[in-house]
Scaffold this motif. Structure first.
Motif, short mmCIF file in Angstrom:
data_model
loop_
_atom_site.label_atom_id
_atom_site.label_comp_id
_atom_site.label_asym_id
_atom_site.label_seq_id
_atom_site.Cartn_x
_atom_site.Cartn_y
_atom_site.Cartn_z
N ARG A 150 -56.90 -92.00 -31.47
CA ARG A 150 -57.95 -90.99 -31.47
C ARG A 150 -57.81 -90.05 -32.68
O ARG A 150 -58.79 -89.70 -33.33
N ILE A 151 -56.57 -89.66 -32.98
CA ILE A 151 -56.32 -88.79 -34.13
C ILE A 151 -56.72 -89.50 -35.42
O ILE A 151 -57.36 -88.92 -36.29
N GLU A 206 -60.48 -89.53 -35.84
CA GLU A 206 -61.00 -88.21 -36.20
C GLU A 206 -60.74 -87.91 -37.68
O GLU A 206 -61.61 -87.42 -38.39
N LEU A 207 -59.52 -88.22 -38.15
CA LEU A 207 -59.18 -87.95 -39.54
C LEU A 207 -60.01 -88.80 -40.49
O LEU A 207 -60.51 -88.30 -41.51
N GLY A 258 -62.90 -89.99 -39.89
CA GLY A 258 -64.26 -89.47 -39.83
C GLY A 258 -64.46 -88.25 -40.70
O GLY A 258 -65.58 -87.97 -41.14
N GLN A 259 -63.37 -87.52 -40.98
CA GLN A 259 -63.43 -86.33 -41.83
C GLN A 259 -63.16 -86.68 -43.30
O GLN A 259 -63.08 -85.81 -44.15
N GLN A 318 -57.20 -83.02 -26.34
CA GLN A 318 -58.17 -82.50 -27.31
C GLN A 318 -57.56 -81.37 -28.12
O GLN A 318 -57.78 -81.25 -29.33
N ILE A 365 -55.36 -82.85 -30.81
CA ILE A 365 -56.19 -83.40 -31.89
C ILE A 365 -56.70 -82.28 -32.79
O ILE A 365 -56.67 -82.38 -34.02
N GLU A 366 -57.14 -81.18 -32.18
CA GLU A 366 -57.64 -80.05 -32.95
C GLU A 366 -56.55 -79.45 -33.83
O GLU A 366 -56.80 -79.05 -34.97
N LEU A 383 -56.09 -81.69 -36.86
CA LEU A 383 -57.20 -81.51 -37.80
C LEU A 383 -57.08 -80.18 -38.53
O LEU A 383 -57.40 -80.09 -39.72
N ARG A 439 -62.31 -77.82 -43.09
CA ARG A 439 -63.43 -78.42 -42.35
C ARG A 439 -64.15 -77.35 -41.53
O ARG A 439 -63.56 -76.34 -41.14
N SER A 499 -65.75 -76.54 -29.26
CA SER A 499 -65.60 -77.47 -28.14
C SER A 499 -65.96 -76.76 -26.83
O SER A 499 -65.77 -75.56 -26.67
#
Length: 199
Positions: free
Chosen positions: A14-15, A18-19, A21-22, A175, A178-179, A182, A189, A194
């Motif tokens: 998941r991490i 997300e990374l 995707g950024q 979550q 993960i935040e 990020l 970013r 959330s």
């Protein structure tokens, strides 16, 4: 870090997503457990100082190779599937399970190996064992040893004064982890707002 079957690989995927995707260049190490199974050294509750040194050294080598293979870019991230301290937690739990104390020389050898590489990590995540969640392959897991690994993981991190984030099986906890990743990797970013559960 964390005991086996506590959601580490899923969280890492998941991490990574997300990374990417950024726009970050990401490499993820993993599969160390499967590779260890092919090495003629003791496993799990039978871990020794020698097998622990193999796990630590191989994990470090994987991280170095992953970093070297990343494309150039403003954000380059290596996600380590098992931080070097993880092997020490398994080693300490194995000693407790067998009721055998390691020699001072063995303890110092594995601790020094991990300590030398420890500063390479910007953030440590440690999963928390949820005994109610099913285990994928119960045939290889001694539940008592698994609990010991979980306890030694968090004890070790506290003893060493290593800053880390506890990650439970709750969605909000994952979550949050993960935040935090990020925030460290992508500080510029846009802030995501959330919606957190109220119950």
């Amino acid at each position: 870090m964390g005991a086996h079957s506590t959601g580490k690989s899923l969280l890492m995927r998941r991490i990574e997503m997300e990374l990417r995707g950024q726009g970050a260049a990401v490499a993820r190490t993993g599969g160390l457990g499967r590779r260890a199974a092919a090495v003629p050294l003791p496993k799990m509750q039978y871990h020794t100082a020698e097998s622990t040194k193999w796990v630590i050294a191989t994990g470090i080598a994987d991280e170095v190779v992953a970093a070297a293979g990343l494309e150039e870019g403003p954000v380059r991230v290596v996600l380590a599937g098992r931080a070097c301290w993880d092997a020490i937690s398994y080693f300490r739990a194995a000693q407790e399970w067998r009721q055998q104390a390691a020699t001072r020389a063995d303890r110092e050898a594995v601790d020094q190996l991990a300590s030398a590489h420890g500063p390479a990590y910007d953030l440590l995540l440690a999963t928390v064992l949820d005994p109610d969640l099913p285990v994928k392959d119960k045939g290889h897991y001694d539940p008592r040893y698994r609990k010991m690994v979980d306890r030694h993981t968090h004890d070790l991190l506290r003893e060493e004064g290593l800053g880390y984030i506890r990650v439970t099986s709750e969605a909000a906890s994952q979550q949050h982890a993960i935040e935090q990743v990020l925030q460290i990797c992508m500080p510029q970013r846009p802030v995501a707002h959330s919606v957190w559960p109220t119950s």
